[in-house]
Design a protein around this motif. Structure first.
Motif, mmCIF file in Angstrom:
data_model
loop_
_atom_site.group_PDB
_atom_site.id
_atom_site.type_symbol
_atom_site.label_atom_id
_atom_site.label_comp_id
_atom_site.label_asym_id
_atom_site.label_seq_id
_atom_site.Cartn_x
_atom_site.Cartn_y
_atom_site.Cartn_z
ATOM 1 N N LYS A 1 0.767 3.997 -2.932
ATOM 2 C CA LYS A 1 0.337 5.367 -2.660
ATOM 3 C C LYS A 1 1.391 6.378 -3.115
ATOM 4 O O LYS A 1 1.069 7.368 -3.755
ATOM 5 C CB LYS A 1 0.059 5.529 -1.165
ATOM 6 C CG LYS A 1 -0.737 6.782 -0.860
ATOM 7 C CD LYS A 1 -1.256 6.785 0.556
ATOM 8 C CE LYS A 1 -1.960 8.112 0.831
ATOM 9 N NZ LYS A 1 -2.188 8.313 2.268
ATOM 10 N N GLU B 1 0.831 -1.213 0.000
ATOM 11 C CA GLU B 1 0.000 0.000 0.000
ATOM 12 C C GLU B 1 0.859 1.254 0.000
ATOM 13 O O GLU B 1 0.560 2.237 -0.687
ATOM 14 C CB GLU B 1 -0.910 0.021 1.239
ATOM 15 C CG GLU B 1 -2.134 -0.860 1.099
ATOM 16 C CD GLU B 1 -2.949 -0.921 2.388
ATOM 17 O OE1 GLU B 1 -2.922 0.054 3.173
ATOM 18 O OE2 GLU B 1 -3.587 -1.967 2.614
ATOM 19 N N LYS C 1 -0.309 10.881 -1.914
ATOM 20 C CA LYS C 1 -0.465 10.116 -3.144
ATOM 21 C C LYS C 1 0.243 10.893 -4.242
ATOM 22 O O LYS C 1 -0.007 12.084 -4.438
ATOM 23 C CB LYS C 1 -1.959 9.968 -3.450
ATOM 24 C CG LYS C 1 -2.265 8.900 -4.463
ATOM 25 C CD LYS C 1 -3.755 8.553 -4.436
ATOM 26 C CE LYS C 1 -4.130 7.716 -5.634
ATOM 27 N NZ LYS C 1 -3.335 6.489 -5.785
#
Lengths: 107, 569
Positions: free
Chosen positions: B229, B225, B334
């Motif tokens: 991101k 993750e 992000k």
């Protein structure tokens, strides 16, 4: 990096064999232990090591972390010995000078 | 009141142990005697040499995440496991070794089969303890499991005197979850987490290098993750392999001496190196004075003594990889860094063209090691647990295997123990019986622990042994060719007839020398769940490239015997 005399102070559980464990951390890095004391600390059931060795700040940081990594070690600190040494040197020097003066005046 | 031996076995059960790898002998006999009454709850696997027991326990622990348990007798039984203890220490593997010791009255008298095992293993264990009284057995076992499995895992030695085995004490096991001098899961500093997030958000060309810490803390999902991101490319250490699937978009390969070009070059091009659960081993860093010297470095590790040990860092965060990544995630912006990431793919293409294709798809000549590994990956669909020995088989096995799930790469990284592979593969199969376990091993390494084929036979353990036979100690031979003027000192090896060995131990066997037979042979090997020895005669003078030669910066890379990596190719 400059070599200095450091004092390492470590608080540990009172376990058989810890002296060897801690001494070996110095041996592995080819650090000569100049002085070593192990005695009961001011905290009940906890022992204190003081170890003097001549090395660099970088190396002493690594040694501290390795000592603290041991399961039975509670906390370790390090100090540059210069100040302590100078203080002690001055005190002992003053003491000797005073004794000599006493001796001279007695004569 | 029960004997210390029974307390030991009860404690094992209370700690969730189902399997013990061991070998009996004089001083451990009281425990083995009681073991007869526990066969319904504890599986004891009789190895052929104590070294096999410890490597099997390591394989078991690495594949399952549960601690491996070893039981051996005093003296030679104990000293025979020392290599494996050192290996487990180097690779942070939770194993608990119970070694018998002579009775307390005989300690220090040079009694028969007495060794100072605590003295011998103190520098290579996370914790070791001599149990002298039966009433200390449960306490010591509980403490051993707590220390072995928490924090940065590691090996524990319990030196069990005969008095403690035969003496009588109160039954009852109490789990240990607190030792006041030991902080297994330090809370990451909130201030440093914020600082790290700021550094990451400000970075244009960040690069992540992760290690086994990600697997040990179960942070695979969090790492993925995090990379998604921030759109950050990542490389793994040898032991971090399989934490991310091989086809994960941000995964760019392995770092280090025989790592991928992209990951090594990105290390020297990034503006921020984020290292997670790894320790900057010299096989990873090459020359440390130039390693990522252009970049800021963030080091995340659970072991405070690793921060700044080998490589100076700008920010160290002491904590569990999962905790740190979980806390970092919401703070990381992000971002689209795909332009930076494509540089990795450019180097990836270069490596594919210059190194991988000639190794994996050669058109003529003898079979190459990479071909075999690639074929196993292809036929197994990348789902197998890969175990390697040490040497060329290990590097080629690491480079060309593919991984779909975590805990699928078992290899001796830190210590580099030849002979590790066969028993570790056996232990891995015991720890994960539902999975296919493939071992890549050389003709040197297999002979170091070949006796464990007896254990494979007795336990009906269906491991797939792929013997890459080149009739040399290949890795040392390669170094002699490259760095010692081709003076091949003691690396030529006359091999036994392996088909006889296979038939002696009741193994299925196939020999392959021709390229055309390889596919069929690998399919035959993986067809069912029985033990199989596939002997492949590979190119004798095979090499492992790319290579960062010792003492070089990680972007000084040999592509083959004559060509070096150059920018802009």
């Amino acid at each position: 990096m400059e070599n200095k005399l450091y004092v390492v102070s470590a608080y540990t559980e009172n376990q058989v064999g810890l002296l060897g464990v801690i001494a070996n951390i110095f041996t592995r890095r080819n650090l000569n232990i100049e002085t070593l004391q192990v005695f009961p600390s001011e905290f009940e059931g906890i022992h204190r090591f003081t170890i003097k060795t001549r090395t660099t700040q970088d190396q002493i940081n690594r040694v501290l972390m390795q000592i603290e990594k041991k399961v039975d070690v509670i906390k370790a600190f390090s100090y540059v010995d210069d100040e302590v040494l100078m203080l002690e040197h001055a005190q002992v020097g003053a003491f000797l000078a005073a004794r000599e003066a006493e001796y001279e005046s007695d004569k | 009141m029960i004997t210390g031996s029974e307390i030991l076995l009860d404690s094992f059960i209370a700690e969730g142990v189902d399997t013990i790898f061991g070998y009996p002998g004089g001083q451990i006999m009281p425990v083995y005697d009681k073991l007869v009454d526990y066969t319904d709850r504890l599986r004891h696997i009789l190895v052929r040499h104590e070294q096999g027991a410890i490597h099997a326990a390591q394989g078991y622990a690495r594949v399952s995440g549960r601690p491996g348990v070893v039981m051996v007798t005093s003296g030679p039984g104990a000293t025979n496991v020392i290599t494996g203890i050192a290996d487990a220490m180097a690779d942070s593997t939770p194993v608990i070794v119970v070694a018998a010791q002579v009775s307390t009255a005989l300690l220090g008298t040079d009694a028969f089969q007495e060794t100072d095992f605590i003295g011998l293993t103190t520098p290579i264990t996370k914790w070791c303890y001599q149990i002298r009284r039966p009433e200390d057995v449960a306490w010591a076992v509980a403490r051993a499991f707590h220390i072995a499995t928490t924090g940065r895992p590691g090996p524990i030695v319990l030196d069990l005197t005969r008095d403690a085995q035969v003496g009588i004490a109160e039954a009852g096991h109490k789990k240990c979850d607190f030792i006041r001098s030991y902080v297994p899961r330090p809370k990451p500093s909130a201030e440093n987490i914020v600082k790290a997030a700021e550094m990451i958000n400000a970075a244009e060309k960040p690069f992540v290098v992760y290690g086994q810490g990600v697997i040990l803390s179960g942070a695979e999902k969090e790492l993925a993750e995090f990379l998604n991101k921030g759109c950050i490319p990542a490389g793994t250490t040898l032991l971090g392999l399989s934490a991310l699937p091989s086809n994960f978009p941000h995964f760019k390969g392995m770092v280090g001496m025989h790592g991928n070009i992209a990951t090594n070059v990105l290390t020297q091009e990034c503006d921020l190196l984020i290292s997670v659960g790894m320790r900057f081993d010299d096989r990873v860093t090459g020359k440390t004075s130039t390693y990522a010297s252009q970049a800021k470095v963030i080091h995340i590790d659970i072991d405070a003594s690793e921060i700044g040990k080998n490589v100076p860092v700008d920010l160290g965060i002491v904590g569990d990889a999962k905790d740190v990544l979980t806390q970092l995630l919401p703070l990381v912006q992000k971002r689209d860094r795909s332009e930076w990431e494509t540089t990795a793919d450019m180097y990836g293409d270069l490596e594919k063209h210059k190194v991988i294709e000639p190794e994996v798809f050669p058109e003529s000549g003898r079979i190459k090691m990479g071909e075999v590994v690639n074929k196993v990956a292809e036929v197994s669909g990348g789902k197998a647990v890969i175990v390697t020995d040490v040497g060329q088989n290990q590097m080629i096995g690491a480079r060309y295997s593919r991984f779909a799930q975590s805990r699928s790469m078992i290899t001796s990284g830190g210590l580099g123990t030849m002979g590790f592979g066969l028993p570790a593969a056996f232990g891995a199969k015991v720890g994960a019986p539902e999975r296919t376990v493939c071992l890549f091993v050389g003709d040197g390494g297999i002979q170091m622990t070949i006796q464990e084929l007896g254990t494979v036979m007795q336990e009906h353990t269906g491991i797939k042994i792929i013997l890459l036979n080149n009739n040399w100690l290949g890795n040392v031979r390669m170094w002699q060719e490259l760095f010692f003027d081709q003076r091949y000192s003691s690396t030529r090896m006359l091999n036994p007839e392996y088909s006889f060995i296979a038939s002696a131990y009741g193994l299925k066997y196939r020999f392959v020398e021709q390229r055309e037979e390889l596919d069929d042979a690998v399919r035959e090997m993986l067809f069912d769940d029985s033990a199989f020895l596939l002997e492949v005669h590979v190119e004798e003078m095979g090499m492992v490239f790319p290579m960062v030669p010792p003492g070089k910066s990680v972007n000084e890379i040999m592509l083959n015997g004559t060509d070096w990596f150059e920018y802009g190719e």
